[in-house]
Design an enzyme around this catalytic site. Structure first.
Site, short mmCIF file in Angstrom:
data_model
loop_
_atom_site.label_atom_id
_atom_site.label_comp_id
_atom_site.label_asym_id
_atom_site.label_seq_id
_atom_site.Cartn_x
_atom_site.Cartn_y
_atom_site.Cartn_z
N ASP A 194 -146.95 -61.15 -22.87
CA ASP A 194 -146.89 -61.75 -21.57
C ASP A 194 -148.33 -62.19 -21.19
O ASP A 194 -149.23 -61.72 -21.92
CB ASP A 194 -146.89 -60.37 -20.56
CG ASP A 194 -146.90 -60.73 -19.03
OD1 ASP A 194 -147.02 -61.76 -18.75
OD2 ASP A 194 -146.93 -59.66 -18.12
N HIS A 368 -148.44 -57.58 -13.49
CA HIS A 368 -148.83 -58.03 -14.96
C HIS A 368 -150.23 -57.64 -15.37
O HIS A 368 -151.11 -57.69 -14.60
CB HIS A 368 -148.68 -59.71 -14.93
CG HIS A 368 -147.21 -60.04 -14.57
ND1 HIS A 368 -146.24 -60.49 -15.71
CD2 HIS A 368 -146.49 -60.10 -13.34
CE1 HIS A 368 -145.14 -60.76 -15.28
NE2 HIS A 368 -145.23 -60.36 -13.91
ZN ZN Z 1 -140.88 -58.79 -14.22
#
Ligand code: ZN
Length: 554
Positions: A194, A368
């Site tokens: 990510d 995130h």
């Molecule tokens: Zn997600």
């Protein structure tokens, strides 16, 4: 000689390089597994388009190699294409954790699909063909999220989908860092990570922060307290619910998708609240307004969402009045900023007190990890190669810079490109080609929260099945070129109905021939095909399947 001799592994991204529409193919000589099957969201300049789905042309001649689809977590950009993709990949099992499968099942049930869902816990290693897959629990804005440890004959890959390190998560279940460190010690060939928040320095704060903010705001609110979030943000919903319970407010879920997701999450034990705390929107007037909390869809300003209807005075039962608070507990994603601005303005105009990130901190904490957390992941895993995923080009660029500060050389950092075929062999990674990947736009299944039309569509589907019309459109000119294709589920057995389908294709071709020039107006296009085909199919079969036109850019 086969290209896979010497234990090669190929990794191909079919979703394109962007935040959404995640779908990655892992391929060895004999076997394929797919990680995620997400939808993308259209930008403002595509009126009438609901979603963009991945292009699976690459898989078409490899269907018998596919051993399973593995879902990382419950966000639609990771599983939302299942209703469109599974009819083209029948009998393929779908693996995921309990909540991820529970949320996916809502949409596959709506589409009347029978899916071979296989629930996986964090202790089990799933062995399919050449692959063994282990789910590594991570924190994100939806509970029960996982990264995948994928062991292959060519080496181990750590598939780091959306994640963060939250030491005080809402459900108390932290990212399993011990597993990450362990696989790192074993040796990892490639980390997919990510990179969405790499531009932010430091670590992403704990989700806990948001509950404190809700708590402070609700004490000032003399009217209804309305929170808008995306319907899969179950952790955020839990925090709003905790605060509502603390101040003795009843909870209304407004919007079909949030109602469905809340129902599934409560049933599966991921959203905790006493059932008598929930009331129906119809009953809202039986309670004082300062005893109400509403959780509404529409955080991205979606047309016809619950909040949008409230803002326009079109909601059946919920009226916004002076004294009501509306809290956007979600940051706008690229492409929806204008719609969100309009919605905020409309709400202010009718007297609501509106709170959003620009004027109030800690209304939203990202799911995130930020730059230092991403560094931590890279350090734990210590892979030979790293490839940033789940971000736009500018984030990928920043991730590359970050990895370099940690001693990674250019050739160890793989920059993803749409359709790129990455090959890993003898501990080395190289790009060996490109799969063709097109944008596929879908209009009609009504993803998200929409009104009666979609409900009627859904009823139609469960009674009479669905007919998908796939129309190729030339990207440069917007003109229809090439062969129309028709796929159906639950309507007729395709094999026994070659003639019917052949005639149906002709009906579509004829309808299209009446229309000159580019097909830029997708709504018109959809109506046009649907009208003609509906009439024909009804005359031929006395059934009314749901007709779903899909445009493929070529
Ligand atoms: Zn997600």
């Amino acid at each position: 000689m086969s290209f896979f001799e010497n234990k090669k592994l190929r990794i191909i991204s079919l979703g394109g390089v962007e935040v959404n529409r995640n779908m990655d193919v892992y391929e060895t000589e004999k076997d394929i597994i797919i990680v995620d099957c997400g939808i993308g969201f259209p930008s403002d300049d595509m009126p009438g388009i609901d979603v963009i789905i991945p292009d699976i042309t690459y898989l078409k001649d490899k269907l018998n190699k596919i051993r399973g689809i593995f879902l990382t977590h419950g966000h639609q950009d990771h599983w939302g294409s299942l209703p469109y993709i599974l009819p083209q990949l029948p009998n393929i099992p779908v693996y995921g954790t309990k909540l991820t499968l529970g949320l996916s099942k809502i949409k596959t049930d709506d589409a009347n699909l029978k899916v071979d869902f296989r629930e996986v816990d964090y202790k089990t290693v799933v062995r399919v063909g050449d692959f063994s897959v282990e789910f590594d629990h991570v924190n994100h804005s939806v509970p029960d999220s996982a990264n995948l440890i994928i062991r292959t004959p060519a080496g181990t890959v750590y598939h780091g989908s959306d994640f963060k390190f939250d030491w005080t998560p809402v459900d108390g279940f932290r990212t399993e860092v011990q597993k990450i460190a362990k696989v790192g010690a074993e040796g990892v060939l490639l980390l997919l990570s990510d990179c969405l928040r790499v531009e932010k320095a430091g670590y992403t704060p704990s989700e806990m922060k948001v509950e404190e903010t809700f708590d402070q705001e609700i004490q000032k609110c003399s009217g209804k307290f309305i929170v808008t979030v995306t319907s899969s943000s179950i952790s955020r919903i839990q925090q709003a619910v905790n605060v509502a319970l603390r101040y003795d407010r009843k909870i209304v879920f407004a919007g079909r998708s949030i109602e469905q997701n809340a129902e599934a999450s409560i049933r599966l034990g991921f959203l905790k609240l006493p059932l008598n705390a929930i009331i129906r929107a119809e009953d809202i007037n039986r309670y004082p307004k300062n005893k109400i909390m509403i959780l509404a869809t529409g955080a991205f300003g979606q047309d016809n969402s619950a909040l949008d209807r409230m803002a326009n005075g079109e909601h059946r039962t919920i009226k916004i009045e002076e004294g009501d608070f509306v809290t956007f507990s979600q940051d706008a994603i690229p492409g929806v900023e204008n719609a969100v601005d309009d919605l905020i303005n409309s709400l202010i105009k009718i007297g609501a007190e509106v709170f959003y990130s620009e004027i109030l901190d800690d209304l939203h904490v990202s799911g995130h990890e930020s730059r230092d957390g991403l560094k931590m992941m890279l350090a734990f895993v210590s892979p030979k190669y790293v490839m940033p995923i789940g971000g736009d080009l500018r984030m990928i660029k920043q991730y590359q810079k970050m990895a370099k500060t940690m001693g990674y050389e250019d050739e160890q950092i793989i920059i993803p490109h749409e359709g790129q075929i990455l090959e890993l062999e003898n501990g080395k990674a190289k790009i060996v080609g490109k799969a063709e990947v097109k944008n596929i736009f879908v209009d009609g299944l009504g993803i998200g929260d929409v009104g009666n039309v979609v409900l009627r569509d859904r009823r139609t589907m469960s009674a009479d099945g669905v007919v998908m019309v796939i129309v190729p459109m030339e990207k440069a000119t917007g003109k229809i070129i090439g062969e129309v294709d028709i796929v159906s589920r639950g309507f007729v057995y395709m094999k026994e109905s070659d003639e019917l389908i052949g005639q149906a294709k002709k009906v579509v071709r004829d309808a299209l021939a009446q229309h000159e020039g580019p097909m830029s107006d997708f709504r018109f296009f959809r109506r046009h095909i649907t009208e003609h085909l509906e009439k024909f199919l009804f005359q031929a079969t006395h059934r009314r399947p749901l007709i779903l036109p899909v445009i493929v850019e070529v």
